[in-house]
Design a protein around this motif. Structure first.
Motif, PDB file in Angstrom:
ATOM      1  N   LEU A   1      90.701  73.668  46.813  1.00  0.00           N
ATOM      2  CA  LEU A   1      89.369  74.905  47.621  1.00  0.00           C
ATOM      3  C   LEU A   1      88.825  73.890  48.707  1.00  0.00           C
ATOM      4  N   ALA A   2      89.379  72.916  49.208  1.00  0.00           N
ATOM      5  CA  ALA A   2      88.359  72.038  50.086  1.00  0.00           C
ATOM      6  C   ALA A   2      88.257  72.625  51.607  1.00  0.00           C
ATOM      7  N   VAL A   3      89.243  73.592  52.036  1.00  0.00           N
ATOM      8  CA  VAL A   3      89.297  73.995  53.238  1.00  0.00           C
ATOM      9  C   VAL A   3      88.470  75.060  53.215  1.00  0.00           C
ATOM     10  N   ILE A   4      88.508  76.104  52.236  1.00  0.00           N
ATOM     11  CA  ILE A   4      87.642  77.253  52.065  1.00  0.00           C
ATOM     12  C   ILE A   4      86.205  76.605  51.811  1.00  0.00           C
ATOM     13  N   ASN A   5      85.947  75.609  50.966  1.00  0.00           N
ATOM     14  CA  ASN A   5      84.571  75.163  50.864  1.00  0.00           C
ATOM     15  C   ASN A   5      83.944  75.026  52.063  1.00  0.00           C
ATOM     16  N   GLY A   6      84.821  74.058  52.997  1.00  0.00           N
ATOM     17  CA  GLY A   6      84.309  73.747  54.193  1.00  0.00           C
ATOM     18  C   GLY A   6      83.924  74.842  55.142  1.00  0.00           C
ATOM     19  N   SER A   7      84.713  75.825  55.053  1.00  0.00           N
ATOM     20  CA  SER A   7      84.443  77.053  55.999  1.00  0.00           C
ATOM     21  C   SER A   7      83.313  77.669  55.478  1.00  0.00           C
ATOM     22  N   LYS A   8      82.851  77.593  54.153  1.00  0.00           N
ATOM     23  CA  LYS A   8      81.541  78.372  53.704  1.00  0.00           C
ATOM     24  C   LYS A   8      80.393  77.650  54.437  1.00  0.00           C
ATOM     25  N   GLU A   9      80.700  76.089  54.193  1.00  0.00           N
ATOM     26  CA  GLU A   9      79.494  75.372  54.737  1.00  0.00           C
ATOM     27  C   GLU A   9      79.255  75.620  56.421  1.00  0.00           C
ATOM     28  N   LEU A  10      80.210  76.220  57.138  1.00  0.00           N
ATOM     29  CA  LEU A  10      80.139  76.353  58.422  1.00  0.00           C
ATOM     30  C   LEU A  10      79.553  77.609  58.804  1.00  0.00           C
ATOM     31  N   GLU A  11      79.454  78.615  57.836  1.00  0.00           N
ATOM     32  CA  GLU A  11      79.161  79.938  58.194  1.00  0.00           C
ATOM     33  C   GLU A  11      77.876  80.207  58.810  1.00  0.00           C
TER      34      GLU A  11
ATOM     35  N   GLN B   1      79.525  90.705  58.727  1.00  0.00           N
ATOM     36  CA  GLN B   1      80.264  90.203  57.700  1.00  0.00           C
ATOM     37  C   GLN B   1      80.777  88.783  58.180  1.00  0.00           C
ATOM     38  N   PHE B   2      80.833  87.772  57.439  1.00  0.00           N
ATOM     39  CA  PHE B   2      81.600  86.688  57.540  1.00  0.00           C
ATOM     40  C   PHE B   2      82.802  86.346  56.762  1.00  0.00           C
ATOM     41  N   ILE B   3      83.845  86.304  57.258  1.00  0.00           N
ATOM     42  CA  ILE B   3      85.004  86.153  56.391  1.00  0.00           C
ATOM     43  C   ILE B   3      85.692  84.799  56.729  1.00  0.00           C
ATOM     44  N   SER B   4      86.155  84.095  55.602  1.00  0.00           N
ATOM     45  CA  SER B   4      87.003  82.879  55.999  1.00  0.00           C
ATOM     46  C   SER B   4      88.454  82.914  55.283  1.00  0.00           C
ATOM     47  N   LEU B   5      89.453  82.443  55.948  1.00  0.00           N
ATOM     48  CA  LEU B   5      90.916  82.638  55.561  1.00  0.00           C
ATOM     49  C   LEU B   5      91.440  81.374  55.437  1.00  0.00           C
ATOM     50  N   ASP B   6      91.884  80.941  54.279  1.00  0.00           N
ATOM     51  CA  ASP B   6      92.924  79.740  54.560  1.00  0.00           C
ATOM     52  C   ASP B   6      94.221  80.497  54.087  1.00  0.00           C
ATOM     53  N   LEU B   7      95.041  80.675  55.260  1.00  0.00           N
ATOM     54  CA  LEU B   7      96.331  81.302  55.123  1.00  0.00           C
ATOM     55  C   LEU B   7      97.656  80.287  54.992  1.00  0.00           C
ATOM     56  N   GLY B   8      97.874  79.860  53.876  1.00  0.00           N
ATOM     57  CA  GLY B   8      98.666  78.772  53.561  1.00  0.00           C
ATOM     58  C   GLY B   8     100.286  79.317  53.184  1.00  0.00           C
ATOM     59  N   THR B   9     101.029  78.328  53.346  1.00  0.00           N
ATOM     60  CA  THR B   9     102.516  78.611  52.970  1.00  0.00           C
ATOM     61  C   THR B   9     102.486  78.874  51.390  1.00  0.00           C
TER      62      THR B   9
END
Length: 350
Positions: A314-324, A7-15
């Motif tokens: 959503l820019a960060v999480i959208n970018g991570s989706k592109e890198l999968e 599985q591929f999981i991406s996380l944007d752990l923000g403040t």
């Protein structure tokens, strides 16, 4: 486990917010990063929006915890607890076993802080954890082709930090980070109302003022709004009427530190890339880019075109989706070590 089965999981752990993306399922979680614990039993009683609703309204037996501050793990156990409870709530805890996880981090974090981020995901069962800079992911998520040999600038104004970066040929050429962002804007508004009106207001009230009145330039139908807090002299409830112009002056003062950071970065930029930046302009991402007239503010100061990304939150999480797909290709080609550290470069990867 075979690579294609992971599985591929991406996380944007923000403040301010935690966002989670799972392969083939999309964004499965997008809620505030805050948690509420019962002090008597040391158990989690609420997280996300449920915990956010409790801010400023708890008793002495409840403590509020934000496990990630400025992109850094401030409370390791709470951070693990947060992710465990998020994925348990989603009934998706089993996907962690043998997974590949992509974590976003601010530009200024140290290797030790990166390792702490990795450890949280590894302890949940991830087989490999890759850490990438938020600005790189945000640039990709904003639709920039960072692999071309030309310079692009991204300013990512998050909850805890603002990251400014110049990207070219697939990587971050130069970047700087500052702890001036959404939560510090809220604090500046709180300080202003306290000093000007002798009223103490809470963080949620300050955030609401920022959202309702915040701007970096005059706009149509400007108004004033009432905020409620405690009189610092009498201790009694008190109302203060604040205007859009007052809040604008507070925010401009805060944003001036971000512009100073950008100038520092430009001073170290190679001339060829500087020329590209003038042509390509600035891309703004993150929650801070949603403040009214922010693009005009930067454009007027630097005489450079400026625009806000299509989905700034959503820019960060959208970018991570592109890198999968690219990350799995890199794993197959031995680009990453066991713990996700980069071992070698692969030409024409993206």
């Amino acid at each position: 486990m075979k690579l294609e089965e992971r599985q591929f999981i991406s996380l944007d752990l923000g403040t301010s917010n935690v966002l989670a993306y799972v392969s083939k399922k999309g964004v499965v979680y997008n809620e505030p990063s805050i948690m509420a614990y019962d002090n008597l039993t040391n158990t989690l009683i609420a997280l996300g929006y449920d915990a956010y609703e409790m801010v400023g309204k708890t008793n002495e037996n409840t403590r509020m915890v934000v496990p990630i501050k400025d992109g850094i793990i401030a409370d390791m156990e709470a951070a693990k607890d947060l992710l465990k409870n998020i994925f348990n709530k989603l009934k998706m805890m089993d996907i962690w076993k043998g997974s590949v996880v992509l974590l976003a981090c601010p530009s200024g974090v140290t290797e030790l802080e990166r390792d702490a981020l990795k450890l949280v995901a590894m302890d949940l069962g991830a087989e490999m954890v890759v850490v990438e800079e938020e600005v790189k992911l945000a640039a990709i998520g904003a639709g920039i082709n960072i692999n071309l040999p030309k310079g692009n600038v991204v300013i990512d104004i998050g909850g805890g930090t603002t990251d400014v970066a110049i990207l070219a040929s697939g990587e971050v050429v130069a970047s700087k980070s500052i702890k001036i962002a959404g939560t510090s804007f809220d604090e500046d508004i709180k300080k202003y109302i306290r000093s000007e009106y002798n009223v103490n207001i809470g963080s949620k009230s300050a955030e609401n003022v920022k959202i309702q009145l915040g701007s970096l330039g005059k706009y149509n139908a400007e108004r004033s709004m009432s905020v409620y807090g405690r009189d610092i002299v009498s201790g009694l409830p008190k109302e203060a009427l604040v205007s859009a112009e007052e809040i604008r002056n507070v925010l401009i003062n805060s944003f001036s530190k971000i512009t100073d950071l950008f100038i520092e970065l430009l001073e170290t930029t190679p001339p060829e890339l500087a020329g590209d930046i003038i042509k390509n302009g600035i891309i703004l991402c993150g929650g801070g880019s949603m403040i009214r007239n922010v693009e005009k503010y930067f454009s007027d100061i630097f005489s450079i075109p400026c625009k806000v990304a299509k989905d700034p939150l959503l820019a960060v999480i959208n970018g991570s989706k592109e890198l999968e797909k690219q990350i799995f290709t890199k794993i197959e080609n031995g680009f990453y070590g066991k713990n996700g550290q980069k071992l070698k470069q692969i030409n024409k990867f993206m």
